[in-house]
Each structure stands twice: as structure tokens, then as C-alpha cells.
Design a protein around this motif. Structure first.
Motif, mmCIF file in Angstrom:
data_model
loop_
_atom_site.group_PDB
_atom_site.id
_atom_site.type_symbol
_atom_site.label_atom_id
_atom_site.label_comp_id
_atom_site.label_asym_id
_atom_site.label_seq_id
_atom_site.Cartn_x
_atom_site.Cartn_y
_atom_site.Cartn_z
ATOM 1 N N PRO A 278 0.806 -1.231 0.000
ATOM 2 C CA PRO A 278 0.000 0.000 0.000
ATOM 3 C C PRO A 278 0.831 1.269 0.000
ATOM 4 O O PRO A 278 0.410 2.287 -0.557
ATOM 5 N N GLU A 279 2.032 1.207 0.617
ATOM 6 C CA GLU A 279 2.847 2.420 0.673
ATOM 7 C C GLU A 279 3.636 2.649 -0.605
ATOM 8 O O GLU A 279 4.241 3.712 -0.787
ATOM 9 N N ARG A 280 3.666 1.681 -1.498
ATOM 10 C CA ARG A 280 4.416 1.839 -2.756
ATOM 11 C C ARG A 280 3.510 2.146 -3.950
ATOM 12 O O ARG A 280 3.740 3.094 -4.670
ATOM 13 N N ARG A 281 2.526 1.301 -4.219
ATOM 14 C CA ARG A 281 1.679 1.482 -5.410
ATOM 15 C C ARG A 281 2.562 1.872 -6.610
ATOM 16 O O ARG A 281 2.360 2.893 -7.260
ATOM 17 N N ASP A 282 3.518 1.020 -6.889
ATOM 18 C CA ASP A 282 4.545 1.316 -7.876
ATOM 19 C C ASP A 282 4.474 0.280 -8.996
ATOM 20 O O ASP A 282 4.426 -0.926 -8.692
ATOM 21 N N PRO A 283 4.440 0.691 -10.270
ATOM 22 C CA PRO A 283 4.587 2.049 -10.780
ATOM 23 C C PRO A 283 3.307 2.878 -10.635
ATOM 24 O O PRO A 283 2.211 2.310 -10.537
ATOM 25 N N PRO A 284 3.462 4.208 -10.628
ATOM 26 C CA PRO A 284 2.275 5.076 -10.633
ATOM 27 C C PRO A 284 1.407 4.781 -11.850
ATOM 28 O O PRO A 284 1.866 4.197 -12.836
ATOM 29 N N THR A 285 0.161 5.187 -11.784
ATOM 30 C CA THR A 285 -0.818 4.812 -12.813
ATOM 31 C C THR A 285 -0.368 5.186 -14.229
ATOM 32 O O THR A 285 -0.480 4.377 -15.156
ATOM 33 N N LYS A 286 0.149 6.389 -14.419
ATOM 34 C CA LYS A 286 0.555 6.803 -15.769
ATOM 35 C C LYS A 286 1.672 5.911 -16.306
ATOM 36 O O LYS A 286 1.681 5.553 -17.491
ATOM 37 N N LEU A 287 2.609 5.544 -15.450
ATOM 38 C CA LEU A 287 3.695 4.672 -15.899
ATOM 39 C C LEU A 287 3.205 3.247 -16.107
ATOM 40 O O LEU A 287 3.675 2.547 -17.012
ATOM 41 N N LEU A 288 2.259 2.813 -15.292
ATOM 42 C CA LEU A 288 1.668 1.490 -15.486
ATOM 43 C C LEU A 288 0.999 1.404 -16.852
ATOM 44 O O LEU A 288 1.157 0.427 -17.591
ATOM 45 N N GLU A 289 0.284 2.452 -17.209
ATOM 46 C CA GLU A 289 -0.388 2.482 -18.510
ATOM 47 C C GLU A 289 0.623 2.566 -19.656
ATOM 48 O O GLU A 289 0.423 1.960 -20.715
ATOM 49 N N LEU A 290 1.731 3.289 -19.427
ATOM 50 C CA LEU A 290 2.783 3.360 -20.450
ATOM 51 C C LEU A 290 3.410 1.986 -20.660
ATOM 52 O O LEU A 290 3.632 1.555 -21.807
ATOM 53 N N ALA A 291 3.690 1.280 -19.573
ATOM 54 C CA ALA A 291 4.243 -0.072 -19.688
ATOM 55 C C ALA A 291 3.278 -1.001 -20.403
ATOM 56 O O ALA A 291 3.683 -1.832 -21.219
ATOM 57 N N ALA A 322 -7.881 -2.175 -13.293
ATOM 58 C CA ALA A 322 -8.243 -0.804 -13.659
ATOM 59 C C ALA A 322 -7.489 -0.349 -14.902
ATOM 60 O O ALA A 322 -8.008 0.434 -15.708
ATOM 61 N N ALA A 323 -6.270 -0.860 -15.080
ATOM 62 C CA ALA A 323 -5.466 -0.501 -16.254
ATOM 63 C C ALA A 323 -5.790 -1.367 -17.469
ATOM 64 O O ALA A 323 -5.235 -1.146 -18.555
#
Length: 345
Positions: A278-291, A322-323
């Protein structure tokens, strides 16, 4: 809940699991896990006698709170502390991800034991993974450079591999396998913090940046791309290093050319980790979508440092759903043999 009233060891382990899942203070968890370890070899009749005599707290590691749990369980009752934990801590961690993608995950590629900075023995991590329905769990304790996390030297890692083999021998026939792995530090020049010979002996390798997180973007890009191109790297762990909440405070994300890094991941068949902490949520949403749009594979990992945290996977599943990431692009939805064939590329 009645299933945990059947035995005091199960009751203590369940309380510890729920506390870990809720990220409660470590000292609270250790009290219950320590008591469970103490009473595990004690015969039922001796335990019952100690309940009657009021001498449970004379046992090492059994305090007043855990003694009350043991006594109630021995009497066939649901301990009050367990009932409270079930009521307050056992609810869903998220509104999504549980019935769909989470049900498809076969295992977890990123977990820590008390050999580095985790809180529980290897065996306890494996037993909890089995209880959660995993087919496999990759043990990925830290590499030597991360001294703050008691990273494993080549000698200690070699000894750990023997322990993993012993655990698997004990669990033979269970359908579960503890896989040999590492969370290996990505060094400043992009090389990996362990010998090639030892990395060759592992099943799965997660490579992560843990130092100099504010490195210049161009240098960080070269560093990460270099690690992704390394033939040993299977998973790029928590790629930005950010912290968004939690007891360690917050930390901004590292700066790098994400497109270049993810293109290298796609080219070299390296999975981008969706870190479920929960404290990381990594990668952020925009980067997750880019990947996602770059064609990367993914691994949804708990990064668990305690058995109860293995349940964090559902948080990563919610983000993947969600992605709109297809399940077959998530490597830990794959059966063990397919996963290992990919990891041995």
C-alpha cells in the motif's frame, strides 16, 4: 471463525496474520508468532494442565495476552483477541481485484524472510502461501549491498538455497513449490549485486534500485536499462522507488526515461513489477499504462515482509484490472513450468 477455535497454534497464527495484513506494529505480531512457536511441540495434555494451573506464562515467549488466547482455544472457545481481530481486520482490502484477476494468480514472485529484513522464518512464509492457495512462492531476500536490510552474502545465500530445498522436501506432494530467488540490487553502473554463478542457480530474479534514488535522470535511465539487459533479470522491481504513505514517510519517485526502460523490458522479456504494498503502489498509474502500451509483461507481487502481507496481492490486482491489463501478460498467472521456462531464458 470457529475453524480457528480448534487449536491454540492456529488461533495465534491467525491473529498474527491479521495484524500483519493490517500493517500493525511488529512487536505485537512477534508476541503471537513467538507464542505459537513455543507451544507447537508441547503435547495437548501438558498444555491443558498448564491452562488449569495458570502456568502458561512460565513458558518462554508466552505473555499474558497470548496466554489468554491459548487458554480459550484449549477450552474450545473462540479467543476474545481473535474475535476482535476478525471483526476489525479481516474485511476485504479493496473493492476490486478479488473475484477476477486475484483468482487467476498462481503465486507471488517477491517475498522476504527473516534471513534479510522480513519478520518470519522461511517455513512460515511457505505455509502461509499454501493457506492462501498459492502454487508457488519465490523467496527473494536482499543482496549483500543492502546492509540495512541484512542482505545475503554469497555464503549466506548458498546456505539459504539448501534450506529452500529442505522445505520443498518436507512439502513434497503438497502441490506447492518454494522457488529460489533474490531481490538483487541494481548497482550504480547497472550491474547486479551478486555473482553470475549464484544468479544462475536461482529460479527467479527481481532486480531493484534501492540506493541513490535521486540520481540524475539520464544516469538512472542507463542504470536501469543496463540491469534490464542483464541476462539474469526477470522482473524489474518497484521501478520508481516511491513511497506514498506509511510509517517510513513519503518519498518522491526516481526520474528516468520510462519509455526507454519499458521498451528495454519488452525487448528482453523482463516483467515490470506491479508492487502491491500500500505504501508503494509502484509504478504510478501513468507509468503502469505506459508499460501496458509498450507491450511489457507484468508481475503482480506482494513484496511481503511478513506472512500476513502475502495477502496484499489483491491490491495489485485491483490496479491491473483498472489498467485493463490482460491476465496472460501477468507472469504469475502462469503455471509453474511455464513461469520457470520464461525465467530460465
Amino acid at each position: 471463525m470457529s475453524q480457528y477455535a480448534a487449536g491454540p497454534v492456529a488461533a495465534l497464527r491467525r491473529i498474527a496474520f491479521l495484524l500483519e495484513r493490517a500493517r500493525e506494529d511488529t512487536y505485537k505480531v512477534k508476541a503471537f508468532r513467538g507464542a505459537a512457536a513455543t507451544i507447537l511441540p508441547i503435547p495437548d495434555d501438558e498444555l491443558a494442565r498448564r491452562v488449569d494451573d495458570g502456568t502458561l506464562t512460565e513458558l518462554p515467549g508466552v505473555g499474558a495476552s497470548s496466554a489468554r488466547v491459548i487458554a480459550a482455544a484449549v477450552r474450545g472457545e473462540v479467543p476474545e483477541r481473535l474475535a476482535k481481530a476478525e471483526s476489525e481486520l479481516a474485511g476485504p482490502l479493496t473493492d476490486g481485484g478479488g473475484d477476477g484477476l486475484r483468482a487467476l494468480l498462481r503465486g507471488d514472485l517477491h517475498s522476504h524472510s527473516d534471513w534479510s529484513d522480513g519478520g518470519s522464518p522461511i517455513e512460515e512464509m511457505a505455509f502461509t502461501a499454501i493457506e492462501l492457495g498459492h502454487d508457488y512462492l519465490v523467496l527473494t531476500d536482499h543482496s549483500p549491498r543492502l546492509t540495512i536490510a541484512h542482505g545475503l552474502s554469497a555464503e549466506r545465500l548458498t546456505r539459504q538455497l539448501g534450506v529452500v530445498e529442505a522445505v520443498n522436501a518436507h512439502l513434497a506432494g503438497s502441490g506447492f513449490t518454494l522457488l529460489k530467488g533474490i531481490e538483487v540490487d541494481i548497482l550504480d553502473d547497472g550491474s547486479l549485486d551478486q555473482t553470475d554463478e549464484l544468479l544462475d542457480r536461482l529460479d527467479v530474479r527481481v532486480a531493484s534500485v534501492h540506493s541513490k534514488l535521486k540520481m540524475d535522470a539520464a544516469a538512472m535511465t542507463r542504470r536501469m536499462v543496463g540491469a534490464v539487459r542483464n541476462r539474469h533479470t526477470n522482473v524489474l522491481g518497484h521501478c520508481t522507488g516511491r513511497l506514498v504513505t506509511g510509517g517510513r514517510g513519503t518519498r518522491g519517485q526516481s526520474q528516468f526515461d520510462a519509455k526507454a526502460v519499458f521498451e528495454a523490458c519488452a525487448e528482453h522479456d523482463v516483467a515490470v513489477e506491479i508492487n502491491s504494498r500500500p505504501e508503494r503502489r509502484d509504478p504510478p498509474t501513468k507509468l503502469l499504462e505506459l508499460a501496458r502500451d509498450t507491450g511489457c509483461l507484468f508481475s503482480i507481487d506482494s513484496d511481503a515482509h511478513a506472512p500476513g502481507q502475502l495477502d496484499f496481492l489483491v491490491l495489485g490486482c485491483e490496479r491491473a484490472e483498472a489498467a485493463g491489463i490482460d491476465a496472460d501478460r501477468i507472469v504469475n498467472t502462469w503455471p509453474r513450468e511455464r513461469l520457470l521456462a520464461w525465467a530460465r531464458k
